[in-house]
Design an enzyme around this catalytic site. Structure first.
Site, PDB file in Angstrom:
ATOM      1  CB  THR A   1      -0.941  -0.001   1.221  1.00 57.40           C
ATOM      2  OG1 THR A   1      -1.913   1.027   1.079  1.00 57.40           O
ATOM      3  CG2 THR A   1      -0.152   0.223   2.504  1.00 57.40           C
TER       4      THR A   1
ATOM      5  CB  THR B   1       5.210   4.551  -4.721  1.00 57.18           C
ATOM      6  OG1 THR B   1       5.743   5.763  -4.178  1.00 57.18           O
ATOM      7  CG2 THR B   1       6.015   4.188  -5.963  1.00 57.18           C
TER       8      THR B   1
ATOM      9  CE  LYS C   1       6.719  -3.164   4.073  1.00 61.39           C
ATOM     10  NZ  LYS C   1       5.882  -2.092   3.461  1.00 61.39           N
TER      11      LYS C   1
ATOM     12  CG  ASP D   1       4.487  -3.012   0.665  1.00 59.42           C
ATOM     13  OD1 ASP D   1       3.883  -1.934   0.471  1.00 59.42           O
ATOM     14  OD2 ASP D   1       4.357  -3.691   1.697  1.00 59.42           O
ATOM     15  N   GLY D   2       5.821  -0.570  -0.802  1.00 56.96           N
ATOM     16  CA  GLY D   2       6.644   0.591  -0.516  1.00 56.96           C
ATOM     17  C   GLY D   2       7.407   0.359   0.779  1.00 56.96           C
ATOM     18  CB  ALA D   3      10.218   0.663   2.348  1.00 56.63           C
TER      19      ALA D   3
ATOM     20  CD  GLU E   1       2.854  -2.752   5.665  1.00 50.14           C
ATOM     21  OE1 GLU E   1       2.339  -1.812   5.064  1.00 50.14           O
ATOM     22  OE2 GLU E   1       3.761  -2.609   6.509  1.00 50.14           O
TER      23      GLU E   1
ATOM     24  N   GLY F   1       4.295   2.264   8.828  1.00 53.08           N
ATOM     25  CA  GLY F   1       3.831   3.602   9.181  1.00 53.08           C
ATOM     26  C   GLY F   1       2.324   3.738   9.123  1.00 53.08           C
ATOM     27  N   GLY F   2       1.699   2.914   8.288  1.00 49.73           N
ATOM     28  CA  GLY F   2       0.243   2.943   8.175  1.00 49.73           C
ATOM     29  C   GLY F   2      -0.466   2.043   9.167  1.00 49.73           C
TER      30      GLY F   2
END
Length: 232
Positions: free
Chosen positions: A31, A34, A101, A88-90, A110, A103-104
């Site tokens: 998520t 990006t 990872k 994924d993002g980071a 994840e 933050g959300g």
């Protein structure tokens, strides 16, 4: 660089990642802003090539809704044995391709998707790059029954804990009904030692140190270049 230019770079990095996804494979999707561009690029492949996937699992409702809106069927993690690739993002990535990872708030899901993946690619912009993991609070998901003791223990260890709060100023509750304690954003020169400590702390469900997991990072740089960095 303005937001429009930054978004264009993210889109280019995401499009590159989307081209790496094999048809009829099992895909894990993370998520973030990006990753949203990555999902759009998958949709473009679907429309242009008739691209399809055997299974898709995701780590957030936002990504799930976006994928379903493009005509993809999203499965549960329990429905698959292993993802061929997870994109994924980071929040932060260091020189060794280790990352922070969560933050959300979805760090447990994840990490579950990550450890059940044959290959992991992260898409980030250069603002997420650091030499040592720092500059972003490290999330630790804890059981409510032991949360107070965990907080005091982290304080005693000098980890400068803070409760994560929701928009109402109350303790943030994860999808699994747990709390999150954010540890200091100070540099973490020995992340494996901290990860081992957290792994063996009673009451800790999961933490946001993603070590020795990522295989490749696609980086959008402010000068307009896209870098593909692989784990050595």
């Amino acid at each position: 660089m303005n937001k429009t230019e930054q978004d264009q770079l993210k889109k280019e990095a995401a499009t590159k990642a989307a081209k790496m996804v094999e048809p009829n494979s099992v895909l894990g999707v993370g998520t973030g802003s990006t990753v949203a561009f990555f999902i759009d690029a998958l949709g473009e492949r679907k429309e242009r090539e008739g691209f399809s996937l055997k299974h898709i699992v995701t780590t957030s409702n936002r990504s799930k809704k976006q994928l379903e809106g493009l005509g993809f069927k999203v499965d549960e993690l329990a429905d698959i044995d292993q993802a061929d690739l997870t994109v994924d993002g980071a929040d932060r990535v260091d020189d060794n391709l280790d990352g922070i990872k969560g933050g959300g708030g979805a760090l447990t899901l994840e990490k579950n998707v990550a450890i059940n993946s044959k290959k992991i690619i992260w898409i980030v912009d250069e603002s997420k790059l650091v030499h040592h993991l720092s500059g972003f609070p490290l999330p630790v998901e804890v059981l409510p029954v032991s949360a107070e003791q965990n907080f005091k223990r982290f304080e005693a260890e000098g980890l400068k804990p803070q409760w994560r709060l929701n928009d109402e100023g109350k303790r943030y509750v994860t999808h699994y009904g747990n709390y999150i304690i954010d540890l200091a954003a100070d540099p973490t020169p020995v992340p494996h030692g901290l990860a081992d400590y957290l792994d063996h702390t009673v009451g800790v469900v999961e933490h946001g140190l993603f070590l020795d997991m990522c295989d490749e990072v696609i980086i959008a740089h402010s000068d307009g270049t896209i870098e593909d960095k692989k784990r050595k």
